[in-house]
Design an enzyme around this catalytic site. Structure first.
Site, PDB file in Angstrom:
ATOM      1  N   CYS A 111      45.811  69.951 167.484  1.00  0.00           N
ATOM      2  CA  CYS A 111      46.054  68.411 167.634  1.00  0.00           C
ATOM      3  C   CYS A 111      45.319  67.778 169.015  1.00  0.00           C
ATOM      4  CB  CYS A 111      47.737  68.310 168.197  1.00  0.00           C
ATOM      5  SG  CYS A 111      48.082  69.482 169.392  1.00  0.00           S
ATOM      6  N   GLU A 157      55.889  64.977 169.607  1.00  0.00           N
ATOM      7  CA  GLU A 157      54.659  65.586 170.040  1.00  0.00           C
ATOM      8  C   GLU A 157      53.885  64.987 168.710  1.00  0.00           C
ATOM      9  OE1 GLU A 157      53.380  66.522 172.698  1.00  0.00           O
ATOM     10  OE2 GLU A 157      55.350  66.731 173.827  1.00  0.00           O
TER      11      GLU A 157
HETATM   12  P1  NAD Z   1      54.084  67.549 159.336  1.00  0.00           P
HETATM   13  O1  NAD Z   1      54.446  66.356 160.146  1.00  0.00           O
HETATM   14  O2  NAD Z   1      53.747  67.649 157.903  1.00  0.00           O
HETATM   15  O3  NAD Z   1      55.115  68.643 159.541  1.00  0.00           O
HETATM   16  C1  NAD Z   1      55.770  69.155 160.891  1.00  0.00           C
HETATM   17  C2  NAD Z   1      57.246  69.563 160.305  1.00  0.00           C
HETATM   18  O4  NAD Z   1      57.749  68.657 159.614  1.00  0.00           O
HETATM   19  C3  NAD Z   1      57.164  70.901 159.394  1.00  0.00           C
HETATM   20  O5  NAD Z   1      58.407  71.749 159.962  1.00  0.00           O
HETATM   21  C4  NAD Z   1      57.799  70.345 158.077  1.00  0.00           C
HETATM   22  O6  NAD Z   1      58.486  71.124 157.418  1.00  0.00           O
HETATM   23  C5  NAD Z   1      58.740  68.987 158.283  1.00  0.00           C
HETATM   24  N1  NAD Z   1      58.300  67.966 157.459  1.00  0.00           N
HETATM   25  C6  NAD Z   1      56.960  67.662 156.892  1.00  0.00           C
HETATM   26  N2  NAD Z   1      57.442  66.803 155.955  1.00  0.00           N
HETATM   27  C7  NAD Z   1      58.304  66.085 156.116  1.00  0.00           C
HETATM   28  C8  NAD Z   1      59.488  65.099 155.568  1.00  0.00           C
HETATM   29  N3  NAD Z   1      59.079  64.129 154.731  1.00  0.00           N
HETATM   30  N4  NAD Z   1      60.499  64.906 156.067  1.00  0.00           N
HETATM   31  C9  NAD Z   1      61.081  65.588 157.024  1.00  0.00           C
HETATM   32  N5  NAD Z   1      60.348  66.643 157.652  1.00  0.00           N
HETATM   33  C10 NAD Z   1      59.173  67.028 157.143  1.00  0.00           C
HETATM   34  O7  NAD Z   1      52.687  67.984 160.304  1.00  0.00           O
HETATM   35  P2  NAD Z   1      51.973  69.344 159.960  1.00  0.00           P
HETATM   36  O8  NAD Z   1      50.877  69.100 158.842  1.00  0.00           O
HETATM   37  O9  NAD Z   1      52.466  70.649 159.962  1.00  0.00           O
HETATM   38  O10 NAD Z   1      51.159  69.373 161.344  1.00  0.00           O
HETATM   39  C11 NAD Z   1      49.658  68.764 161.623  1.00  0.00           C
HETATM   40  C12 NAD Z   1      49.965  67.299 162.369  1.00  0.00           C
HETATM   41  O11 NAD Z   1      50.597  67.717 163.723  1.00  0.00           O
HETATM   42  C13 NAD Z   1      49.064  66.755 162.948  1.00  0.00           C
HETATM   43  O12 NAD Z   1      49.147  65.301 162.945  1.00  0.00           O
HETATM   44  C14 NAD Z   1      48.817  67.133 164.503  1.00  0.00           C
HETATM   45  O13 NAD Z   1      47.938  66.310 165.176  1.00  0.00           O
HETATM   46  C15 NAD Z   1      50.186  67.489 164.883  1.00  0.00           C
HETATM   47  N6  NAD Z   1      50.337  68.296 165.817  1.00  0.00           N
HETATM   48  C16 NAD Z   1      50.588  67.616 166.967  1.00  0.00           C
HETATM   49  C17 NAD Z   1      50.917  68.238 168.266  1.00  0.00           C
HETATM   50  C18 NAD Z   1      51.075  68.027 169.430  1.00  0.00           C
HETATM   51  O14 NAD Z   1      51.396  68.847 170.309  1.00  0.00           O
HETATM   52  N7  NAD Z   1      51.038  66.725 169.906  1.00  0.00           N
HETATM   53  C19 NAD Z   1      50.629  69.711 168.057  1.00  0.00           C
HETATM   54  C20 NAD Z   1      50.260  70.325 166.603  1.00  0.00           C
HETATM   55  C21 NAD Z   1      50.182  69.523 165.754  1.00  0.00           C
END
Ligand code: NAD
Length: 456
Positions: free
Chosen positions: A244, A210
């Site tokens: 998102c 997602e």
């Molecule tokens: P993110 O990808 O930075 O983090 C998400 C998760 O991944 C966190 O739990 C984090 O600890 C982990 N993570 C971060 N960097 C990582 C790495 N290098 N390796 C492994 N794991 C890692 O996202 P965010 O900043 O928390 O959220 C924002 C993003 O999420 C936006 O792009 C938004 O559009 C998207 N989003 C999508 C939905 C959806 O339902 N499609 C919902 C909410 C947010």
């Protein structure tokens, strides 16, 4: 470096005991989640106030309430969803019965982001439980207060051998990803989505992604401008644009631009007051890094409305930008903040070309009274989902599967589609022993001509 192998082995053993597969067990587990959630409601509201300055209203409506609605819907329908589905068989299978069983995967790993840290962990968890799986969940480290309370919610409801919370940062997630889970459910950025998919590929683990992207809202010349403005202001500025499926930017028909902008400013003031920056119920930006990134967008194009920031509190006013082009950074990256660039168009084909030129949006919103325009946009453009004459609301009903396409993600959830996501369709053919059709055997007399008559 954490070692999660032991925890996983315990969950696998519990899963293999068969306990999670009974319908009563699953319904009881969902009930316990609801009870624990309600018990911790106030603590969750306080935690999100600390993490993001989310108001109690937003925390309840877009997080706790949404989860409770999913829970109720799932509990009401689970027995029906779990029933093995009889399917027809063809002439070649005369005498046999076909049945599809919804089989759990085993142990699922659910990784969440910070922007709706309760809902985006617990809604997938409902699907995992409904599907009969065990789960490990990894909330975001950027909302630590909420993560702490989430852990309490889960620990109050379940033993760790069934559902466990692992707190930690990117490194923790990467450690978890080295383990062989049976299903991965990731919500977050496109960039990390790729890391998760790469890790999944190593173990051939099925997954749902997602992700995000730039979701346009299109305001056509025949739109109800007042309602469009109200619904766009609501969808864009809630959670300070850190949603998102928030409208990322606007395409407004040239002929209604000024009238629409006047309405949009009026509606934004109506919701957040004359000085939103002072509004206690207005969400903050999650951290300094995102605050700085968003602040830099304010120098791109021309600020039509808003643009004030409060650095120490990480607040950015609802802001409308014009005179931006697709080459500006603000139009290249997902904004994920309360800044709304406006682009104008004269023909709908300009909009189609513009959107087609960019990665598939997670959501798209169209404001029009024309069924022809509606049909054209739905047919021509590929995007996760969206609304006609509204924003964001499509994700709040459990009847509509929610998910992205292309770079905005793969797979869907919510309601029944969460159950489907977390179950494998196990197809079983039960053959009759009353007779045995000869045509499949190569030694049957005139076998080839017989099979040619049957399979054509
Ligand atoms: P993110 O990808 O930075 O983090 C998400 C998760 O991944 C966190 O739990 C984090 O600890 C982990 N993570 C971060 N960097 C990582 C790495 N290098 N390796 C492994 N794991 C890692 O996202 P965010 O900043 O928390 O959220 C924002 C993003 O999420 C936006 O792009 C938004 O559009 C998207 N989003 C999508 C939905 C959806 O339902 N499609 C919902 C909410 C947010």
């Amino acid at each position: 470096m954490g070692n999660y192998g032991e925890m996983l082995a315990k969950q696998q053993a519990f899963y293999n005991s068969g306990a999670t597969k009974e319908v009563d067990f699953r319904i009881e587990a969902l009930k316990r989640l609801g009870e624990s959630l309600k018990e911790h409601e106030q603590q969750l509201i306080e935690a999100l106030k600390k993490d993001l300055n989310k108001s109690a209203f937003e925390t309840y409506s877009s997080e706790i309430g949404m989860v409770l609605q999913e829970l109720r819907f799932t509990m009401r329908n689970l027995k029906k969803w779990m029933k093995p589905k009889r399917v027809k068989t063809t002439f070649t299978h005369t005498g046999s019965k076909g049945t599809v069983y919804a089989d759990p995967y085993g142990v699922a790993l659910i990784i969440g982001p910070w922007n709706y840290p309760i809902q985006l962990i617990l809604a997938p968890l409902i699907g995992a439980i409904a599907g009969g799986n065990c789960a490990m969940i990894k909330p975001s480290e950027l909302t630590p207060e909420t993560s702490k309370v989430l852990k309490k919610v889960i620990n109050r409801a379940y033993p760790e051998r069934y559902i466990a919370v692992v707190e930690g940062d990117a490194e923790t997630t990467q450690d978890l990803l080295t383990e062989k889970f049976d299903y991965l459910f990731f919500t977050g950025s496109v960039q990390v989505g790729k890391i998760v998919m790469e890790a999944a590929a190593k173990n051939l683990t099925p997954l749902t992604l997602e992700l995000g992207g730039k979701s346009p809202a299109i305001v056509h010349e025949d739109a109800d401008l007042k309602l469009a403005a109200k619904r766009i202001a609501w969808g864009k500025f809630m959670n300070a644009g850190q949603t998102c499926v928030a409208p990322d930017y606007l395409y407004v028909h040239q002929s209604v631009k000024q009238a629409f902008i006047d309405q949009l400013i009026r509606e934004t003031r109506e919701i957040y007051g004359e000085t939103p920056i002072e509004n206690e119920a207005y969400t903050h930006i999650v951290n300094q890094k995102h605050f700085n990134r968003l602040k830099s967008y304010l120098n791109q194009g021309h600020v039509l409305y808003g643009g004030q920031v409060k650095g120490e509190a990480l607040v950015i006013e609802p802001t409308i930008l014009e005179q931006v082009s697709f080459e500006d950074e603000v139009m290249q990256e997902e904004i994920f903040g309360p800044i709304l660039p406006i682009i104008t168009y004269e023909t709908i084909s300009e909009v189609i070309e513009g959107v087609q030129h960019n990665p598939n949006p997670l959501a798209l919103y169209l404001f029009t009274n024309s069924q022809k325009i509606e049909k054209t946009i739905i047919q021509f453009l590929s995007y996760g989902g969206g609304c006609i004459n509204d924003t964001v609301f499509h994700i709040v009903t459990p009847y509509l599967p929610f998910g992205g396409v292309g770079t905005s993600g793969m797979g869907t959830y919510h309601g029944k589609s969460s159950f489907e996501t977390f179950t494998h369709k196990k197809s079983i053919l039960k053959q009759t022993n009353q007779f045995d059709n000869p045509f499949r055997y190569p030694n049957t007399k005139h076998g080839l001509s017989m099979i040619k008559r049957i399979l054509k």
